[in-house]
Design a protein around this motif. Structure first.
Motif, mmCIF file in Angstrom:
data_model
loop_
_atom_site.group_PDB
_atom_site.id
_atom_site.type_symbol
_atom_site.label_atom_id
_atom_site.label_comp_id
_atom_site.label_asym_id
_atom_site.label_seq_id
_atom_site.Cartn_x
_atom_site.Cartn_y
_atom_site.Cartn_z
ATOM 1 N N CYS A 194 41.428 39.353 39.707
ATOM 2 C CA CYS A 194 40.973 39.709 41.058
ATOM 3 C C CYS A 194 41.819 39.067 42.153
ATOM 4 O O CYS A 194 41.789 39.515 43.312
ATOM 5 C CB CYS A 194 39.523 39.278 41.260
ATOM 6 S SG CYS A 194 38.306 40.179 40.275
ATOM 7 N N PHE B 286 35.622 33.605 48.084
ATOM 8 C CA PHE B 286 35.738 34.122 46.719
ATOM 9 C C PHE B 286 37.070 33.710 46.102
ATOM 10 O O PHE B 286 37.142 33.352 44.918
ATOM 11 C CB PHE B 286 35.593 35.641 46.713
ATOM 12 C CG PHE B 286 35.720 36.245 45.337
ATOM 13 C CD1 PHE B 286 34.834 35.917 44.321
ATOM 14 C CD2 PHE B 286 36.736 37.151 45.060
ATOM 15 C CE1 PHE B 286 34.954 36.471 43.058
ATOM 16 C CE2 PHE B 286 36.866 37.713 43.809
ATOM 17 C CZ PHE B 286 35.964 37.370 42.801
ATOM 18 N N PHE C 280 42.627 40.628 46.072
ATOM 19 C CA PHE C 280 41.810 40.006 47.108
ATOM 20 C C PHE C 280 42.674 39.232 48.100
ATOM 21 O O PHE C 280 42.300 39.095 49.271
ATOM 22 C CB PHE C 280 40.736 39.110 46.483
ATOM 23 C CG PHE C 280 39.455 39.842 46.186
ATOM 24 C CD1 PHE C 280 38.445 39.909 47.125
ATOM 25 C CD2 PHE C 280 39.288 40.491 44.973
ATOM 26 C CE1 PHE C 280 37.270 40.604 46.865
ATOM 27 C CE2 PHE C 280 38.119 41.192 44.700
ATOM 28 C CZ PHE C 280 37.104 41.244 45.648
ATOM 29 N N PHE D 204 36.728 30.265 44.991
ATOM 30 C CA PHE D 204 35.947 30.210 43.752
ATOM 31 C C PHE D 204 36.789 30.606 42.550
ATOM 32 O O PHE D 204 36.643 30.036 41.464
ATOM 33 C CB PHE D 204 34.729 31.136 43.860
ATOM 34 C CG PHE D 204 33.950 31.222 42.578
ATOM 35 C CD1 PHE D 204 33.139 30.169 42.167
ATOM 36 C CD2 PHE D 204 34.052 32.346 41.768
ATOM 37 C CE1 PHE D 204 32.436 30.248 40.961
ATOM 38 C CE2 PHE D 204 33.356 32.436 40.580
ATOM 39 C CZ PHE D 204 32.543 31.379 40.166
ATOM 40 N N PRO E 90 33.899 35.550 53.493
ATOM 41 C CA PRO E 90 33.489 35.687 52.089
ATOM 42 C C PRO E 90 34.656 35.954 51.145
ATOM 43 O O PRO E 90 34.653 35.464 50.011
ATOM 44 C CB PRO E 90 32.518 36.874 52.129
ATOM 45 C CG PRO E 90 31.975 36.877 53.507
ATOM 46 C CD PRO E 90 33.112 36.423 54.374
ATOM 47 N N VAL E 91 35.643 36.716 51.584
ATOM 48 C CA VAL E 91 36.817 36.968 50.736
ATOM 49 C C VAL E 91 37.580 35.668 50.499
ATOM 50 O O VAL E 91 37.996 35.374 49.370
ATOM 51 C CB VAL E 91 37.730 38.030 51.385
ATOM 52 C CG1 VAL E 91 39.110 38.044 50.714
ATOM 53 C CG2 VAL E 91 37.089 39.408 51.276
ATOM 54 N N LEU F 19 38.361 37.211 36.674
ATOM 55 C CA LEU F 19 38.448 36.489 37.944
ATOM 56 C C LEU F 19 39.901 36.336 38.382
ATOM 57 O O LEU F 19 40.254 36.614 39.537
ATOM 58 C CB LEU F 19 37.815 35.100 37.807
ATOM 59 C CG LEU F 19 36.308 34.978 37.985
ATOM 60 C CD1 LEU F 19 35.868 33.543 37.741
ATOM 61 C CD2 LEU F 19 35.873 35.431 39.375
#
Length: 313
Positions: free
Chosen positions: A29, A237, A33, A240, A233-234, A26
């Motif tokens: 990422c 994320f 991102f 998150f 959504p990006v 995660l």
């Protein structure tokens, strides 16, 4: 699931390893991102105001997620500290989140994902050196850790060869400053979590730090205008990653020896490099990056490897 059963689950070696991998994947990422988010929100590298607003919204949302997770685990609304402890948590947020990510997000706008992640990995080695001076005999810098630090910094040097490692000199300085800030914040964060619930500390850290970034970005004229349906959504994320990553790591650190899970940090620069190539079309097979990744991962392994005495206990 009650707290005891959750702790027992996170303490199982196989489960702990899988969750540690998931957590570090995660975090790996995040950098690619962020750069993808800049494209989807049409944020230019020179648009500092919108960069700060983007970062602030992410961390405010991440702080809210931590509050929800803490409330769910405790089966009641997460209580926040008061008085001096509350003030200290807010100050920590301004330092660890606002100051660190001010530089981190500016660096992300001008550095390639692989190079940025390699530079940011210096926090692992700076932390080892800082612990030597702060904790003395309890966390002394031995020959193995010194070799690990040397390999790690050698990896950073290898990555900088040629064109500042696919970035700018200013971006390099910003990322190194971000790594230094998070390293210096580590002992302070540890001290504050002895005075208040760790979920409450992280919630305030992320939310207050994010609020400061968002207000600064908004005051400077920043705006968030997604150019694609994928933009929100990006951003969600990324929030998150901040909130969910912290919850996973907090439970892992609570129920496992540090050495069992910290070694998986070597996955972060690897995941970042691979995802940067897939999502953002960045070069993958450049010798500087391959050499730097090998050195950095070897360094992280050495500094994270437990001493023999600790293994026997």
């Amino acid at each position: 699931m009650n707290t005891a059963r959750l702790d027992a689950l996170f303490a199982r070696p196989g489960c702990a390893a899988a969750l540690a991998v998931a957590c570090n994947v995660l975090w790996g990422c995040a950098f690619p991102f962020i750069k993808l988010g800049y494209r989807l929100f049409a944020i230019d590298a020179a648009d500092t105001a919108s960069i700060l607003l983007f970062a602030g919204v992410r961390f405010m949302t991440g702080g809210a997620l931590v509050w929800l997770a803490g409330s769910a685990l405790q089966r009641r609304p997460l209580a926040l500290p008061r008085g001096r402890v509350l003030a200290e948590c807010c100050a920590l947020g301004l330092w660890q989140t606002s100051a660190q990510y001010f530089f981190y997000y500016l660096a992300a706008a001008v550095l390639s994902g692989a190079f940025g992640s390699i530079l940011n990995s210096t926090q692992s080695f700076l932390g080892v050196i800082l612990a030597h001076f702060l904790y003395g005999q309890a966390d002394r810098l031995n020959a193995r850790k010194a070799l690990g630090c040397a390999l790690g910094f050698g990896g950073v040097l290898a990555a900088t060869l040629g064109n500042h490692g696919s970035g700018t000199a200013g971006g390099v300085v910003c990322m190194l400053l971000a790594a230094a800030i998070v390293t210096a914040a580590g002992p302070w964060n540890k001290s504050v979590t002895h005075k208040a619930d760790s979920f409450a500390v992280c919630c305030l850290n992320l939310f207050v730090g994010g609020l400061a970034l968002a207000l600064l970005g908004f005051a400077l004229g920043g705006r968030l205008a997604p150019q694609s349906v994928a933009g929100l959504p990006v951003l969600a994320f990324l929030a998150f990653i901040s909130g969910g990553g912290y919850v996973l790591w907090a439970l892992l650190m609570k129920n496992n020896p540090v050495s069992r899970v910290s070694v998986y940090g070597l996955l972060i620069p690897v995941v970042t490099t691979l995802l940067s190539a897939v999502l953002n079309g960045e070069p993958l097979w450049e010798w500087q990056y391959l050499a730097a990744l090998a050195l950095v991962c070897a360094g992280i392994y050495l500094v994270s490897k437990p001493d023999q005495a600790a293994q026997r206990t």
